[in-house]
Design a protein around this motif. Sequence first.
Motif, PDB file in Angstrom:
ATOM      1  N   PRO A 147      -2.012   3.703  -6.556  1.00 29.49           N
ATOM      2  CA  PRO A 147      -0.588   4.057  -6.431  1.00 29.49           C
ATOM      3  C   PRO A 147       0.128   3.142  -5.432  1.00 29.49           C
ATOM      4  O   PRO A 147      -0.466   2.656  -4.469  1.00 29.49           O
ATOM      5  CB  PRO A 147      -0.621   5.497  -5.913  1.00 29.49           C
ATOM      6  N   ILE A 148       1.394   2.964  -5.649  1.00 20.52           N
ATOM      7  CA  ILE A 148       2.196   2.075  -4.816  1.00 20.52           C
ATOM      8  C   ILE A 148       2.211   2.532  -3.349  1.00 20.52           C
ATOM      9  O   ILE A 148       2.208   1.701  -2.439  1.00 20.52           O
ATOM     10  CB  ILE A 148       3.625   1.930  -5.394  1.00 20.52           C
ATOM     11  N   ASP A 149       2.169   3.849  -3.108  1.00 18.49           N
ATOM     12  CA  ASP A 149       2.152   4.366  -1.728  1.00 18.49           C
ATOM     13  C   ASP A 149       0.875   3.967  -0.996  1.00 18.49           C
ATOM     14  O   ASP A 149       0.893   3.684   0.205  1.00 18.49           O
ATOM     15  CB  ASP A 149       2.312   5.883  -1.718  1.00 18.49           C
ATOM     16  N   THR A 150      -0.255   3.937  -1.724  1.00 21.48           N
ATOM     17  CA  THR A 150      -1.525   3.543  -1.121  1.00 21.48           C
ATOM     18  C   THR A 150      -1.491   2.069  -0.727  1.00 21.48           C
ATOM     19  O   THR A 150      -1.891   1.690   0.374  1.00 21.48           O
ATOM     20  CB  THR A 150      -2.689   3.794  -2.100  1.00 21.48           C
ATOM     21  N   TYR A 179       1.201   0.228  -0.227  1.00 17.06           N
ATOM     22  CA  TYR A 179       2.190   0.057   0.847  1.00 17.06           C
ATOM     23  C   TYR A 179       1.605   0.438   2.213  1.00 17.06           C
ATOM     24  O   TYR A 179       1.866  -0.228   3.205  1.00 17.06           O
ATOM     25  CB  TYR A 179       3.446   0.884   0.561  1.00 17.06           C
ATOM     26  N   ALA A 180       0.798   1.490   2.241  1.00 14.54           N
ATOM     27  CA  ALA A 180       0.186   1.919   3.506  1.00 14.54           C
ATOM     28  C   ALA A 180      -0.682   0.809   4.105  1.00 14.54           C
ATOM     29  O   ALA A 180      -0.713   0.627   5.326  1.00 14.54           O
ATOM     30  CB  ALA A 180      -0.637   3.184   3.288  1.00 14.54           C
ATOM     31  N   SER A 187       1.958  -2.326   5.062  1.00 12.30           N
ATOM     32  CA  SER A 187       2.940  -2.142   6.139  1.00 12.30           C
ATOM     33  C   SER A 187       2.316  -1.826   7.494  1.00 12.30           C
ATOM     34  O   SER A 187       2.984  -1.923   8.514  1.00 12.30           O
ATOM     35  CB  SER A 187       3.921  -1.029   5.766  1.00 12.30           C
ATOM     36  N   PRO A 193       9.445   1.493   2.203  1.00  9.05           N
ATOM     37  CA  PRO A 193       8.398   2.221   1.481  1.00  9.05           C
ATOM     38  C   PRO A 193       8.526   2.033  -0.031  1.00  9.05           C
ATOM     39  O   PRO A 193       9.602   2.133  -0.599  1.00  9.05           O
ATOM     40  CB  PRO A 193       8.635   3.684   1.873  1.00  9.05           C
ATOM     41  N   GLY A 194       7.402   1.717  -0.641  1.00  9.14           N
ATOM     42  CA  GLY A 194       7.378   1.536  -2.076  1.00  9.14           C
ATOM     43  C   GLY A 194       7.926   0.202  -2.549  1.00  9.14           C
ATOM     44  O   GLY A 194       7.903  -0.096  -3.737  1.00  9.14           O
ATOM     45  N   THR A 251      -0.023  -0.943  -9.211  1.00  8.65           N
ATOM     46  CA  THR A 251       1.000  -1.594  -8.397  1.00  8.65           C
ATOM     47  C   THR A 251       0.960  -3.098  -8.641  1.00  8.65           C
ATOM     48  O   THR A 251      -0.092  -3.723  -8.500  1.00  8.65           O
ATOM     49  CB  THR A 251       0.755  -1.313  -6.908  1.00  8.65           C
ATOM     50  N   CYS A 297      -7.831  -0.804  -1.677  1.00  7.04           N
ATOM     51  CA  CYS A 297      -6.932   0.233  -2.226  1.00  7.04           C
ATOM     52  C   CYS A 297      -7.565   1.008  -3.372  1.00  7.04           C
ATOM     53  O   CYS A 297      -7.322   2.209  -3.516  1.00  7.04           O
ATOM     54  CB  CYS A 297      -5.629  -0.400  -2.689  1.00  7.04           C
TER      55      CYS A 297
END
Length: 176
Positions: A40-43, A45-46, A49, A100-101, A131, A173
């Motif tokens: 997932p894009i949130d993973t 991004y974590a 960033s 984010p994202g 992603t 990821c």
Amino acid sequence: MRLFKLLVIGVIILCGLSFLLSLLFPSTAVVERTGVINAPIDTVYAHVSNLRAWDAWNPWTRPDSTATLVYSDPAAGTGAWYSWEGKLNSGKVTILDSAPGKGIHYLLDIKGVRPVSSGIELKPSADGKGTAIFWHQEIKLGLLPWWKLRGFVADKIYGPVMESGLTKLSQVCEHR
């Protein structure tokens, strides 16, 4: 003596022509790599960033195994930074923009080298299950001919290292 004068004049003319010819070359080099990460894009991004997470995937986080790293608090998001001091060199990475994202844009500043503007952009993959990632670096070369020639080999030098970093990021990821 006359031969010496001709040699000096010849060298000056050759240097002048080399410099003028180098003005036709681009003053920046851009290196880009893309990929798809099955996470997932949130993973993703974590990991992108948070500068502390870079050690697991970014090949340039510790350019010197003896380097001492210092992180800002917090070490994630806009304004976050880390610096290193080692036997080979020292420098600093600063996140200029973080969304984010969507990804980050950062500045890589190595002592004695021109700053490198970079970014890691994220968006959902075409199938919506992963992603898509776009990592780019823009290197300012300056006006000197020998620096501009470096621009022609920048992709061959930095591209494979970036591919390695994207592969490691994908592994980190996807195995979370």
